[in-house]
Design an enzyme around this catalytic site. Structure first.
Site, PDB file in Angstrom:
ATOM      1  N   TYR A 208      -7.564   3.600  -0.274  1.00 35.42           N
ATOM      2  CA  TYR A 208      -7.993   2.386  -0.967  1.00 35.42           C
ATOM      3  C   TYR A 208      -9.428   2.037  -0.558  1.00 35.42           C
ATOM      4  O   TYR A 208      -9.679   1.086   0.168  1.00 35.42           O
ATOM      5  CB  TYR A 208      -7.072   1.214  -0.639  1.00 35.42           C
ATOM      6  CG  TYR A 208      -5.694   1.298  -1.225  1.00 35.42           C
ATOM      7  CD1 TYR A 208      -5.379   2.209  -2.227  1.00 35.42           C
ATOM      8  CD2 TYR A 208      -4.682   0.454  -0.786  1.00 35.42           C
ATOM      9  CE1 TYR A 208      -4.103   2.279  -2.757  1.00 35.42           C
ATOM     10  CE2 TYR A 208      -3.406   0.511  -1.321  1.00 35.42           C
ATOM     11  CZ  TYR A 208      -3.125   1.429  -2.292  1.00 35.42           C
ATOM     12  OH  TYR A 208      -1.853   1.489  -2.816  1.00 35.42           O
TER      13      TYR A 208
ATOM     14  N   HIS B 200       2.588   8.431  -0.281  1.00 35.01           N
ATOM     15  CA  HIS B 200       1.948   7.763  -1.415  1.00 35.01           C
ATOM     16  C   HIS B 200       2.389   8.330  -2.761  1.00 35.01           C
ATOM     17  O   HIS B 200       2.565   7.581  -3.722  1.00 35.01           O
ATOM     18  CB  HIS B 200       0.435   7.862  -1.273  1.00 35.01           C
ATOM     19  CG  HIS B 200      -0.307   6.740  -1.906  1.00 35.01           C
ATOM     20  ND1 HIS B 200      -1.536   6.327  -1.477  1.00 35.01           N
ATOM     21  CD2 HIS B 200      -0.006   5.927  -2.948  1.00 35.01           C
ATOM     22  CE1 HIS B 200      -1.962   5.318  -2.221  1.00 35.01           C
ATOM     23  NE2 HIS B 200      -1.054   5.061  -3.123  1.00 35.01           N
TER      24      HIS B 200
ATOM     25  N   GLY C  97      -2.169  -7.898 -13.387  1.00 33.19           N
ATOM     26  CA  GLY C  97      -2.731  -9.207 -13.666  1.00 33.19           C
ATOM     27  C   GLY C  97      -2.486  -9.723 -15.064  1.00 33.19           C
ATOM     28  O   GLY C  97      -2.721 -10.903 -15.347  1.00 33.19           O
TER      29      GLY C  97
END
Length: 332
Positions: A56, A132, A215
């Protein structure tokens, strides 16, 4: 904030904090000092579960997020739970955005990754260490064996798998018990619900990433919203197109109506819907705004009645929605 238990004994805040957006995928990276300040503010608001990963970051600083999480949380390390991840790198040579993902879960890679993550996180252990992405070249038994070794060595205390499927999960769990699966899950992305009976059977928790569909379910991004094509992956996500805005209008109206009734926000309703489904689900929304931190934390206190939850479920069952971003394709 209320707490929940992942797996047998990992206690975390009912809503976790996804740290990725400070340095990756959601616009230009936040100033480092501001990132540290905001992460500490999140802890003051009651978040005790922070999720990061070794990838990240930016092409210039691919490990930035872990480093900043480590700096921010070092003074309160014993009071927080940190999740990080191994086994993935981005194909920066492809020229494609989002960057394709290249899985690598070879034992030597895992060993190198955990040592690097421990240094950056300023910790002698990682509380929850996720694979991951599944690496088709390495068996789940081999990965789980390395996890068992790391637990015995005290370098991690629990482990999990991100984007897990049932076969891989069962095989891995048989070697070293899995504490949590971290899968994409929201009102718009519900594929992982097919895994719920297995999670219940094995006593494994679900850490839900992108719980607000990147979002979209906040209702704050209307038709015509523009995103930075260099830094913000939402620029190419299907739920943010003009056509999707029209197709998903009914979903946003549903959330707004319930929010008005409950004196809440659409974002809080989308999180509360998830929290009331199973006691072992922990969403990890991310934000860089203090007001959104408080808003997301407030969802843990928002109780939906059985009738309200059923009404949402019934409406969602019969609602046609747009496609939603499902993650970067794994390179082969």
């Amino acid at each position: 904030m209320d707490t929940r238990i992942l797996g047998k004994d990992l206690t975390v805040s009912a809503v976790g904090f996804g740290c990725m957006g400070f340095s990756h995928a959601y616009g230009a990276p936040t100033d480092e000092r501001e990132t540290v300040r905001l992460l500490r503010q999140a802890a003051e608001l009651g978040y005790t579960f922070f999720d990061t990963a070794e990838v990240y970051g930016t092409p210039e600083d691919p490990h930035a997020n872990e480093r900043l999480v480590g700096e921010a949380l070092a003074p309160i390390r014993s009071h927080v739970t940190i999740a990080s991840k191994f086994g993935l790198r981005f194909d920066l040579e492809s020229g494609r955005i989002p960057y394709p993902l290249i899985p690598d879960a070879r034992p030597q890679t895992i060993r190198s990754s955990v040592e690097g993550s421990l240094r950056r996180l300023r910790s002698d252990h990682i509380d929850l260490y996720f694979q991951h992405r599944i690496d088709p070249a390495v068996s789940p038994e081999e990965v789980a064996g390395i996890m068992a070794d790391l637990i015995r060595e005290g370098k991690i205390t629990h482990w999990g798998i991100s984007e897990a499927n049932e076969e891989y999960l069962r095989r891995a769990h048989a070697v070293c018990p899995v504490t949590a699966v971290q899968n994409r899950y929201s009102m718009m992305a519900r594929r992982c619900e097919s895994l719920f009976p297995v999670l219940e059977e094995l006593g494994i928790g679900l850490v839900a990433f992108s719980p607000m569909a990147n979002g979209f379910l906040t209702g704050k991004y209307g038709k015509g919203t523009q995103f930075d094509k260099r830094y913000d992956y939402r620029a190419v996500m299907p739920q943010f197109t003009a056509e999707a805005a029209e197709k998903n209008r009914g979903l946003l109206v549903l959330l707004q109506d319930m929010a008005q009734k409950k004196h809440a926000t659409p974002a809080q309703i989308s999180l509360a819907w998830m929290l009331c489904k199973k006691p072992w689900i922990v969403p990890i929304p991310g934000t860089r705004k203090p007001e959104r931190m408080r808003e997301n934390a407030g969802a843990a206190e928002l109780a939906l009645s059985p009738e309200e939850a059923a009404a949402l479920e019934e409406a969602l069952t019969h609602m046609e929605l747009s496609e939603v971003f499902g993650g970067s394709p794994a390179a082969r």
